[in-house]
Motif scaffolding. Structure first.
Motif, PDB file in Angstrom:
ATOM      1  N   TYR A  48     -19.465 -14.325 -35.722  1.00 24.46           N
ATOM      2  CA  TYR A  48     -20.690 -14.096 -36.475  1.00 24.46           C
ATOM      3  C   TYR A  48     -20.594 -12.668 -37.009  1.00 24.46           C
ATOM      4  O   TYR A  48     -20.051 -11.788 -36.328  1.00 24.46           O
ATOM      5  N   PRO A  49     -21.095 -12.401 -38.220  1.00 22.12           N
ATOM      6  CA  PRO A  49     -21.024 -11.036 -38.748  1.00 22.12           C
ATOM      7  C   PRO A  49     -21.617 -10.009 -37.787  1.00 22.12           C
ATOM      8  O   PRO A  49     -22.577 -10.286 -37.077  1.00 22.12           O
ATOM      9  N   LYS A  50     -21.022  -8.833 -37.773  1.00 23.81           N
ATOM     10  CA  LYS A  50     -21.452  -7.699 -36.955  1.00 23.81           C
ATOM     11  C   LYS A  50     -21.193  -7.907 -35.462  1.00 23.81           C
ATOM     12  O   LYS A  50     -21.935  -7.432 -34.615  1.00 23.81           O
ATOM     13  N   SER A  51     -20.095  -8.590 -35.171  1.00 24.52           N
ATOM     14  CA  SER A  51     -19.714  -8.834 -33.772  1.00 24.52           C
ATOM     15  C   SER A  51     -18.513  -8.009 -33.336  1.00 24.52           C
ATOM     16  O   SER A  51     -17.987  -8.213 -32.247  1.00 24.52           O
ATOM     17  N   GLY A  52     -18.043  -7.092 -34.191  1.00 18.91           N
ATOM     18  CA  GLY A  52     -16.905  -6.259 -33.850  1.00 18.91           C
ATOM     19  C   GLY A  52     -15.612  -6.686 -34.501  1.00 18.91           C
ATOM     20  O   GLY A  52     -14.531  -6.243 -34.104  1.00 18.91           O
ATOM     21  N   ARG A  53     -15.702  -7.540 -35.537  1.00 18.59           N
ATOM     22  CA  ARG A  53     -14.491  -8.058 -36.169  1.00 18.59           C
ATOM     23  C   ARG A  53     -13.682  -6.958 -36.846  1.00 18.59           C
ATOM     24  O   ARG A  53     -12.448  -6.961 -36.778  1.00 18.59           O
ATOM     25  N   THR A  54     -14.343  -6.001 -37.506  1.00 20.07           N
ATOM     26  CA  THR A  54     -13.617  -4.910 -38.160  1.00 20.07           C
ATOM     27  C   THR A  54     -12.840  -4.092 -37.145  1.00 20.07           C
ATOM     28  O   THR A  54     -11.691  -3.700 -37.375  1.00 20.07           O
ATOM     29  N   TRP A  55     -13.459  -3.831 -36.017  1.00 21.79           N
ATOM     30  CA  TRP A  55     -12.794  -3.105 -34.928  1.00 21.79           C
ATOM     31  C   TRP A  55     -11.568  -3.867 -34.443  1.00 21.79           C
ATOM     32  O   TRP A  55     -10.468  -3.308 -34.325  1.00 21.79           O
ATOM     33  N   LEU A  56     -11.743  -5.163 -34.172  1.00 22.12           N
ATOM     34  CA  LEU A  56     -10.630  -5.986 -33.697  1.00 22.12           C
ATOM     35  C   LEU A  56      -9.509  -6.043 -34.723  1.00 22.12           C
ATOM     36  O   LEU A  56      -8.331  -5.895 -34.382  1.00 22.12           O
ATOM     37  N   ARG A  57      -9.861  -6.239 -35.997  1.00 23.39           N
ATOM     38  CA  ARG A  57      -8.850  -6.336 -37.057  1.00 23.39           C
ATOM     39  C   ARG A  57      -8.046  -5.052 -37.168  1.00 23.39           C
ATOM     40  O   ARG A  57      -6.825  -5.085 -37.379  1.00 23.39           O
ATOM     41  N   THR A  58      -8.734  -3.926 -37.056  1.00 27.42           N
ATOM     42  CA  THR A  58      -8.041  -2.646 -37.185  1.00 27.42           C
ATOM     43  C   THR A  58      -7.030  -2.455 -36.070  1.00 27.42           C
ATOM     44  O   THR A  58      -5.872  -2.060 -36.304  1.00 27.42           O
ATOM     45  N   MET A  59      -7.442  -2.749 -34.838  1.00 26.79           N
ATOM     46  CA  MET A  59      -6.514  -2.609 -33.714  1.00 26.79           C
ATOM     47  C   MET A  59      -5.372  -3.607 -33.826  1.00 26.79           C
ATOM     48  O   MET A  59      -4.196  -3.241 -33.647  1.00 26.79           O
ATOM     49  N   MET A  60      -5.693  -4.856 -34.107  1.00 29.30           N
ATOM     50  CA  MET A  60      -4.659  -5.888 -34.201  1.00 29.30           C
ATOM     51  C   MET A  60      -3.690  -5.594 -35.329  1.00 29.30           C
ATOM     52  O   MET A  60      -2.472  -5.752 -35.184  1.00 29.30           O
ATOM     53  N   GLY A  61      -4.235  -5.183 -36.478  1.00 32.54           N
ATOM     54  CA  GLY A  61      -3.379  -4.901 -37.629  1.00 32.54           C
ATOM     55  C   GLY A  61      -2.398  -3.782 -37.339  1.00 32.54           C
ATOM     56  O   GLY A  61      -1.203  -3.886 -37.663  1.00 32.54           O
ATOM     57  N   HIS A  62      -2.887  -2.705 -36.738  1.00 27.87           N
ATOM     58  CA  HIS A  62      -2.019  -1.583 -36.377  1.00 27.87           C
ATOM     59  C   HIS A  62      -0.920  -2.049 -35.426  1.00 27.87           C
ATOM     60  O   HIS A  62       0.260  -1.687 -35.598  1.00 27.87           O
ATOM     61  N   MET A  63      -1.295  -2.859 -34.457  1.00 24.07           N
ATOM     62  CA  MET A  63      -0.337  -3.357 -33.479  1.00 24.07           C
ATOM     63  C   MET A  63       0.724  -4.255 -34.129  1.00 24.07           C
ATOM     64  O   MET A  63       1.930  -4.079 -33.906  1.00 24.07           O
ATOM     65  N   ILE A  64       0.285  -5.203 -34.934  1.00 24.43           N
ATOM     66  CA  ILE A  64       1.217  -6.168 -35.530  1.00 24.43           C
ATOM     67  C   ILE A  64       2.193  -5.501 -36.493  1.00 24.43           C
ATOM     68  O   ILE A  64       3.393  -5.804 -36.500  1.00 24.43           O
ATOM     69  N   LEU A  65       1.697  -4.580 -37.316  1.00 17.84           N
ATOM     70  CA  LEU A  65       2.568  -3.897 -38.281  1.00 17.84           C
ATOM     71  C   LEU A  65       3.712  -3.183 -37.574  1.00 17.84           C
ATOM     72  O   LEU A  65       4.859  -3.216 -38.042  1.00 17.84           O
ATOM     73  N   SER A 132     -27.612  -5.113 -35.501  1.00 20.03           N
ATOM     74  CA  SER A 132     -26.553  -4.622 -36.373  1.00 20.03           C
ATOM     75  C   SER A 132     -26.569  -5.348 -37.719  1.00 20.03           C
ATOM     76  O   SER A 132     -26.384  -4.728 -38.775  1.00 20.03           O
ATOM     77  N   TYR A 133     -26.795  -6.658 -37.681  1.00 16.15           N
ATOM     78  CA  TYR A 133     -26.821  -7.404 -38.938  1.00 16.15           C
ATOM     79  C   TYR A 133     -28.033  -7.014 -39.788  1.00 16.15           C
ATOM     80  O   TYR A 133     -27.947  -6.961 -41.015  1.00 16.15           O
ATOM     81  N   TYR A 134     -29.153  -6.721 -39.148  1.00 25.26           N
ATOM     82  CA  TYR A 134     -30.341  -6.292 -39.885  1.00 25.26           C
ATOM     83  C   TYR A 134     -30.025  -5.057 -40.736  1.00 25.26           C
ATOM     84  O   TYR A 134     -30.340  -5.015 -41.936  1.00 25.26           O
ATOM     85  N   PHE A 135     -29.411  -4.054 -40.132  1.00 24.39           N
ATOM     86  CA  PHE A 135     -29.098  -2.832 -40.873  1.00 24.39           C
ATOM     87  C   PHE A 135     -28.061  -3.098 -41.964  1.00 24.39           C
ATOM     88  O   PHE A 135     -28.127  -2.514 -43.049  1.00 24.39           O
ATOM     89  N   ASP A 136     -27.107  -3.977 -41.692  1.00 21.84           N
ATOM     90  CA  ASP A 136     -26.096  -4.314 -42.691  1.00 21.84           C
ATOM     91  C   ASP A 136     -26.738  -5.046 -43.873  1.00 21.84           C
ATOM     92  O   ASP A 136     -26.458  -4.736 -45.037  1.00 21.84           O
ATOM     93  N   ALA A 137     -27.597  -6.013 -43.571  1.00 21.55           N
ATOM     94  CA  ALA A 137     -28.241  -6.792 -44.632  1.00 21.55           C
ATOM     95  C   ALA A 137     -29.198  -5.946 -45.463  1.00 21.55           C
ATOM     96  O   ALA A 137     -29.330  -6.131 -46.677  1.00 21.55           O
ATOM     97  N   LYS A 138     -29.843  -4.984 -44.813  1.00 19.56           N
ATOM     98  CA  LYS A 138     -30.815  -4.150 -45.517  1.00 19.56           C
ATOM     99  C   LYS A 138     -30.158  -3.001 -46.277  1.00 19.56           C
ATOM    100  O   LYS A 138     -30.505  -2.749 -47.451  1.00 19.56           O
ATOM    101  N   ASN A 139     -29.199  -2.326 -45.662  1.00 16.25           N
ATOM    102  CA  ASN A 139     -28.661  -1.100 -46.236  1.00 16.25           C
ATOM    103  C   ASN A 139     -27.330  -1.258 -46.967  1.00 16.25           C
ATOM    104  O   ASN A 139     -27.013  -0.441 -47.839  1.00 16.25           O
ATOM    105  N   ARG A 140     -26.564  -2.299 -46.649  1.00 17.67           N
ATOM    106  CA  ARG A 140     -25.272  -2.482 -47.310  1.00 17.67           C
ATOM    107  C   ARG A 140     -25.318  -3.630 -48.314  1.00 17.67           C
ATOM    108  O   ARG A 140     -25.053  -3.451 -49.497  1.00 17.67           O
TER     109      ARG A 140
END
Length: 307
Positions: A48-65, A132-140
């Protein structure tokens, strides 16, 4: 190399060599190439949006590369790594049906399209998700303009949608080829351990302790906040909507349990009651009231459907 992978790579490489950009990314040809890639996906990471996916992707991407010895400007774009090296698993990232745009009653319950895939499901405490999603939906995204109390009870993408999305996966978790549940809270407690278990599930080579530590540091809150401030990835996925508004940042607080700072006691009681009464027992860790039968499934782990 499997037949699916061979056909995928042939479709992609042929298109890159002979098709002009105006054709290969648009219309029926673009749709065909995207469908071929989706068909050949080895796995999906869903959340679900705002569950930490960006954080996970960043760590995983760095590791895989670093595991595969390749480079790219944006380590979050894991879904495209297979284009750099066919040895890298084809991993898709999606919010799956975009439940944040729906009321709970509208959230999709049929997940049969994932039957041949490995699924990593990333969840976060629903209370923190709605804040977290409230702030994302409102401000981003700027798709709502109301206070948090109104959003919680009356807007799409609120607590009913989060619970419906979690319930759909609790009931469909044995359908995919493999199912691996990880949580935002466990990433806070042991990010390296979560990365290690997820790599093993996805068929990524065993990362050493040093690489895991480097990936965790690369994906740390402070480093990601600095990267966002300087637009280090040159991508809207990690760029503030308004540099002067801390609540418009993609990397906003990075806190587990922060919902208590935004809701009154009465509102927390309302959310807690909703979760207790409606959330599937599989996710009992997010309930106040748990029974002994539910506690057995509280700890995220590799499901018996995994291979």
């Amino acid at each position: 190399m499997t037949m699916r992978t061979m056909l995928r790579d042939l479709s992609f490489s042929t298109g890159e060599k002979i098709l002009p950009k105006s054709v290969k990314t648009k219309g029926w040809m673009g749709s065909l190439r995207r469908a071929a890639s989706d068909w050949a996906r080895d796995a999906y990471v869903l959340s679900y949006p705002k569950s930490g996916r960006t954080w996970l992707r960043t760590m995983m991407g760095h590791m895989i590369l670093r595991q595969y010895g390749v480079e790219t400007d944006n380590p979050m774009e894991i879904q495209h790594f297979w284009k750099i090296s066919s040895k890298i698993p084809n991993i898709g990232f999606t919010h799956d049906d975009y439940p944040n745009l729906k009321f709970g009653s509208e959230v999709e319950t049929d997940k049969s399209r994932y039957s041949g895939k490995k699924i990593v499901l990333l969840t976060r405490d629903p209370r923190d998700v709605v804040v977290s999603y409230y702030f994302d939906a409102k401000n981003r995204m700027k798709v709502i303009d109301c206070d948090m109390e109104h959003y919680l009870r009356h807007e799409r993408g609120s607590i009913d949608a989060v619970v419906a999305f979690y319930n759909a996966w609790a009931r469909n978790r044995t359908g995919p080829r493999g199912f691996h549940w990880i949580t935002y809270e466990d990433m806070h407690a042991d990010a390296a351990g979560v990365l290690r278990s997820t790599a093993g599930f996805l068929g990524i080579p065993e990362p050493g302790d040093k690489l895991l530590q480097d990936a965790v540091q690369f994906g740390s809150f402070d480093n990601m906040r600095k990267t966002e401030l300087k637009d280090g990835f040159k991508h809207e996925r990690l760029r503030p909507a308004d540099p002067d508004n801390p609540d418009s940042f993609k990397v906003r607080r990075g806190k587990a349990g922060g919902f208590v700072d935004y809701f009154s006691k009465e509102t927390i009681e309302y959310i807690d009651n909703y979760i207790d009464e409606n959330l599937d027992p599989f996710f009992a860790r997010y309930k106040r009231k748990t029974d002994m039968s539910a506690k057995a499934e509280q700890t995220p782990s590799r499901d018996s459907a995994s291979d």
